[in-house]
Design a protein around this motif. Structure first.
Motif, PDB file in Angstrom:
ATOM      1  N   VAL A   1       0.862  -1.184   0.000  1.00 18.89           N
ATOM      2  CA  VAL A   1       0.000   0.000   0.000  1.00 18.89           C
ATOM      3  C   VAL A   1       0.895   1.228   0.000  1.00 18.89           C
ATOM      4  CG1 VAL A   1      -1.749   1.310   1.276  1.00 18.89           C
ATOM      5  CG2 VAL A   1      -1.783  -1.192   1.333  1.00 18.89           C
ATOM      6  N   SER A   2       0.532   2.224  -0.775  1.00 17.07           N
ATOM      7  CA  SER A   2       1.199   3.524  -0.698  1.00 17.07           C
ATOM      8  C   SER A   2       0.147   4.564  -0.323  1.00 17.07           C
ATOM      9  CB  SER A   2       1.855   3.894  -2.030  1.00 17.07           C
ATOM     10  OG  SER A   2       0.868   4.122  -3.023  1.00 17.07           O
ATOM     11  N   LEU A   3       0.549   5.536   0.448  1.00 16.30           N
ATOM     12  CA  LEU A   3      -0.374   6.601   0.840  1.00 16.30           C
ATOM     13  C   LEU A   3       0.328   7.936   0.677  1.00 16.30           C
ATOM     14  CD1 LEU A   3      -3.135   7.393   2.016  1.00 16.30           C
ATOM     15  CD2 LEU A   3      -2.104   7.245   4.291  1.00 16.30           C
ATOM     16  N   GLU A   4      -0.191   8.742  -0.251  1.00 17.81           N
ATOM     17  CA  GLU A   4       0.358  10.079  -0.469  1.00 17.81           C
ATOM     18  C   GLU A   4      -0.698  11.098  -0.061  1.00 17.81           C
ATOM     19  OE1 GLU A   4       2.264  12.902  -4.003  1.00 17.81           O
ATOM     20  OE2 GLU A   4       1.493  10.909  -4.493  1.00 17.81           O
ATOM     21  N   THR A   5      -0.277  12.084   0.726  1.00 16.62           N
ATOM     22  CA  THR A   5      -1.219  13.105   1.192  1.00 16.62           C
ATOM     23  C   THR A   5      -0.644  14.487   0.947  1.00 16.62           C
ATOM     24  OG1 THR A   5      -0.241  12.897   3.402  1.00 16.62           O
ATOM     25  CG2 THR A   5      -2.285  11.687   2.993  1.00 16.62           C
ATOM     26  N   LYS A   6      -1.554  15.432   0.743  1.00 14.90           N
ATOM     27  CA  LYS A   6      -1.149  16.824   0.553  1.00 14.90           C
ATOM     28  C   LYS A   6      -2.203  17.720   1.207  1.00 14.90           C
ATOM     29  CE  LYS A   6      -0.357  20.419  -2.915  1.00 14.90           C
ATOM     30  NZ  LYS A   6      -0.507  20.792  -4.338  1.00 14.90           N
ATOM     31  N   PHE A   7      -1.900  18.157   2.411  1.00 13.33           N
ATOM     32  CA  PHE A   7      -2.777  19.081   3.144  1.00 13.33           C
ATOM     33  C   PHE A   7      -1.903  20.209   3.680  1.00 13.33           C
ATOM     34  CE2 PHE A   7      -4.799  14.897   3.353  1.00 13.33           C
ATOM     35  CZ  PHE A   7      -6.029  15.187   2.797  1.00 13.33           C
ATOM     36  N   PRO A   8      -1.521  21.144   2.799  1.00 13.60           N
ATOM     37  CA  PRO A   8      -0.522  22.157   3.160  1.00 13.60           C
ATOM     38  C   PRO A   8      -1.031  23.302   4.020  1.00 13.60           C
ATOM     39  CG  PRO A   8      -1.252  22.473   0.901  1.00 13.60           C
ATOM     40  CD  PRO A   8      -1.936  21.241   1.405  1.00 13.60           C
ATOM     41  N   SER A   9      -2.368  23.498   4.026  1.00 10.08           N
ATOM     42  CA  SER A   9      -2.878  24.671   4.718  1.00 10.08           C
ATOM     43  C   SER A   9      -4.102  24.289   5.562  1.00 10.08           C
ATOM     44  CB  SER A   9      -3.253  25.755   3.703  1.00 10.08           C
ATOM     45  OG  SER A   9      -3.738  26.908   4.344  1.00 10.08           O
ATOM     46  N   PRO A  10      -4.094  24.680   6.840  1.00  5.98           N
ATOM     47  CA  PRO A  10      -2.995  25.303   7.581  1.00  5.98           C
ATOM     48  C   PRO A  10      -1.847  24.322   7.821  1.00  5.98           C
ATOM     49  CG  PRO A  10      -4.776  24.745   9.068  1.00  5.98           C
ATOM     50  CD  PRO A  10      -5.281  24.447   7.688  1.00  5.98           C
ATOM     51  N   PRO A  11      -0.666  24.803   8.149  1.00 10.37           N
ATOM     52  CA  PRO A  11       0.479  23.909   8.338  1.00 10.37           C
ATOM     53  C   PRO A  11       0.278  22.957   9.518  1.00 10.37           C
ATOM     54  CG  PRO A  11       1.016  26.158   9.037  1.00 10.37           C
ATOM     55  CD  PRO A  11      -0.320  26.219   8.367  1.00 10.37           C
ATOM     56  N   GLY A  12       1.062  21.866   9.480  1.00 11.83           N
ATOM     57  CA  GLY A  12       1.013  20.913  10.585  1.00 11.83           C
ATOM     58  C   GLY A  12       0.261  19.646  10.277  1.00 11.83           C
TER      59      GLY A  12
END
Length: 564
Positions: free
Chosen positions: A472-483
């Motif tokens: 399984v691969s999991l790629e995430t992108k939640f840049p805003s807000p940081p953290g």
């Protein structure tokens, strides 16, 4: 050209116009005959030499439609072609030049030598990518052309050839002896056109003599070569020293013969050339290009020809006219035809879930007929122009949507998804799914415009082999807000392999406030306490994979989103 031959060309235009109407493009149609070139002072000596070989071609006449895909508006606001780029559909009598690769070195104004690159009839066949393209929309075994010779030339065109009684094309295979005899004859001619130094010319002659000696015991064998070897020059013979690959070598890097695809060198029978001058075509070629096979306009052209064009009428018109006496051409299906979606009864599971107020979305494809595109879903076409269809799997209940080399998205799902949800779907792969093939990706995104995601979650999965776990691969992108979660990780997919007849798992994704969980068959695979902003709302969902292999399809069903 006789009036009758010109009349046939005009008929070709009419038949095309009755069978196909461009969509999203502009089209025009015209008819033509062989262009017989003369010496041109602005052309190179090599260009002129090769052009004169057209004098040896059979008499050809035909018609084409040209489809302009790049458009602009003129001063009056009318759409016109932006440039000369386009795709083509041709119907031709006695076409040879544009379905073959010339072997120019031994050709002349009296004899045209060539290779017909028909991979479909070769034991090695197509490579994986080309094989997928060769069966675009069922081309390889399509019911409307199955009685005629047809094949795909990679990255070039689709070809259907009609001959009387389905006889073999009237071409002769030449032997190795004829090749070397003609090559020796042409040496002085090529020295005038593309001269080499006196030293190299002597070396080329010496190497020719060496090759003749090398192949003396195979003098009467059919002359076969790889497509990459057809562009022979004097320099080819200069380089043909002992220890180097020569014109007829088909060994791989390990010295093993037969691993490369080679084709016989052909020429047209002399009697055939004379017969081509009569009003009776000796063979007919229907061919069309696919320069942008993942674009709808090109798929529409391909689908229209396969399903609308009346190949059998054309055969009878020329080779069995009594069958269609007093009948005019009619397409099998008119261009205005629109297929009506047939809806079947929803399954009990579908009825139950869609009645449940806590179920935000459910799809088991039970309302779509097997063999059809999933109702309410959209396919973004892949490299071979294919799209998802519904199938049944032997040994499993229900309907399954195929995902292979394209993207599928639900077109009728409410948006956005709930803030907190549990999402699950079932995935199946067949036995002996290729280990190392590409993953099936599931993507949730927040799009600002179609195809543009400001944030997303992309989960990829594929089976292991021989009972071993998958990955399984999991790629995430939640840049805003940081953290929040940004980046990629890999995990094990327990129990997902390729050793059973149907290898089935359930993937579950849970979002609760900021937490994200991934489960494979109820086994927690990944968990992030602070992954996604609590108020984040996804508005796009898709499945995609880029596997062209026949056995490397993914099957999905029972897609369910429950509000938490």
């Amino acid at each position: 050209y006789s009036a009758k031959q010109i009349g046939y060309s005009q008929k070709f235009v009419e038949w095309m116009q009755q069978s196909y109407l461009p969509k999203g493009c502009l089209g025009d149609a015209t008819y033509y005959q062989n262009y017989i070139p003369k010496f041109s002072p602005t052309n190179s000596l090599l260009g002129n030499a090769i052009n004169t070989h057209a004098h040896a071609l059979p008499l050809m006449y035909g018609a084409q439609t040209k489809i302009y895909m790049f458009l602009k508006k003129d001063a009056q606001g009318k759409f016109v072609p932006q440039n000369n780029l386009g795709d083509y559909w041709h119907i031709e009598a006695n076409q040879l030049q544009y379905i073959s690769n010339p072997v120019s070195f031994i050709s002349s104004p009296e004899e045209y030598y060539f290779i017909l690159p028909d991979y479909s009839s070769h034991s090695n066949g197509y490579n994986a990518d080309d094989k997928a393209a060769s069966n675009l929309m069922g081309f390889a075994n399509h019911k409307n052309i199955t009685g005629y010779k047809h094949f795909y030339i990679p990255h070039s065109q689709y070809i259907v050839i009609i001959t009387k009684n389905n006889e073999a094309l009237p071409f002769e295979k030449i032997n190795i002896g004829e090749f070397f005899t003609e090559a020796e004859k042409q040496f002085p001619e090529w020295q005038k056109v593309t001269p080499v130094s006196a030293e190299n010319y002597a070396k080329a002659q010496k190497n020719l003599a060496r090759l003749k000696e090398k192949y003396k015991s195979k003098w009467n064998n059919i002359a076969e070569m790889k497509l990459s070897k057809t562009q022979i020059t004097l320099q080819t013979f200069v380089n043909a020293t002992e220890g180097y690959d020569d014109i007829f070598d088909t060994k791989d890097i390990y010295g093993k013969e037969g691993n490369y695809t080679s084709f016989p060198i052909l020429k047209v029978k002399k009697t055939t050339k004379e017969l081509c001058k009569t009003n009776q075509p000796q063979w007919l070629v229907i061919r069309w290009t696919m320069s942008m096979p993942n674009q709808p306009y090109n798929i529409h052209l391909h689908e229209s020809i396969l399903n609308n064009f009346n190949f059998d009428y054309v055969y009878n018109f020329f080779f069995d006219p009594e069958k269609i006496k007093n009948q005019t051409y009619k397409p099998l299906r008119f261009p205005s035809y629109k297929e009506v979606a047939v809806v079947t009864d929803a399954s009990e599971a579908s009825k139950k879930n869609n009645a449940d107020k806590n179920v935000f979305f459910f799809e088991d494809f039970s309302t779509t007929v097997v063999g059809k595109i999933p109702i309410g879903w959209k396919s973004k076409l892949g490299s071979a122009g294919s799209s998802s269809v519904i199938t049944n799997l032997d040994g499993l209940d229900g309907n399954w949507a195929v995902v292979a080399d394209y993207t599928v998205t639900p077109g009728e799902m409410k948006k956005p998804l709930p803030q907190n949800f549990t999402l699950s779907y079932d995935v199946v792969v067949a036995q002996n799914f290729t280990w190392g093939a590409k993953q099936l990706h599931f993507k949730l995104a927040k799009e600002t415009s179609p195809g543009t995601a400001e944030s997303f979650l992309d989960l990829g999965i594929r089976p292991g082999y021989d009972g071993r776990d998958g990955d399984v691969s999991l790629e995430t992108k939640f840049p805003s807000p940081p953290g929040y979660s940004n980046g990629s990780n890999t995990f094990v997919a327990p129990g997902f392999s390729n050793n059973k007849k149907n290898n089935r798992i359930t993937v579950t994704i849970k979002k609760k406030e900021e937490m994200l969980q991934v489960l494979i068959d109820n086994t927690k695979t990944a968990e992030y306490e602070k992954a996604i902003p609590a108020a984040h709302l996804f508005n796009a969902l898709s499945f995609y994979s880029y596997n062209p292999g026949a056995n490397d399809k993914y099957y999905i069903s029972n897609i369910k989103i429950t509000k938490n």
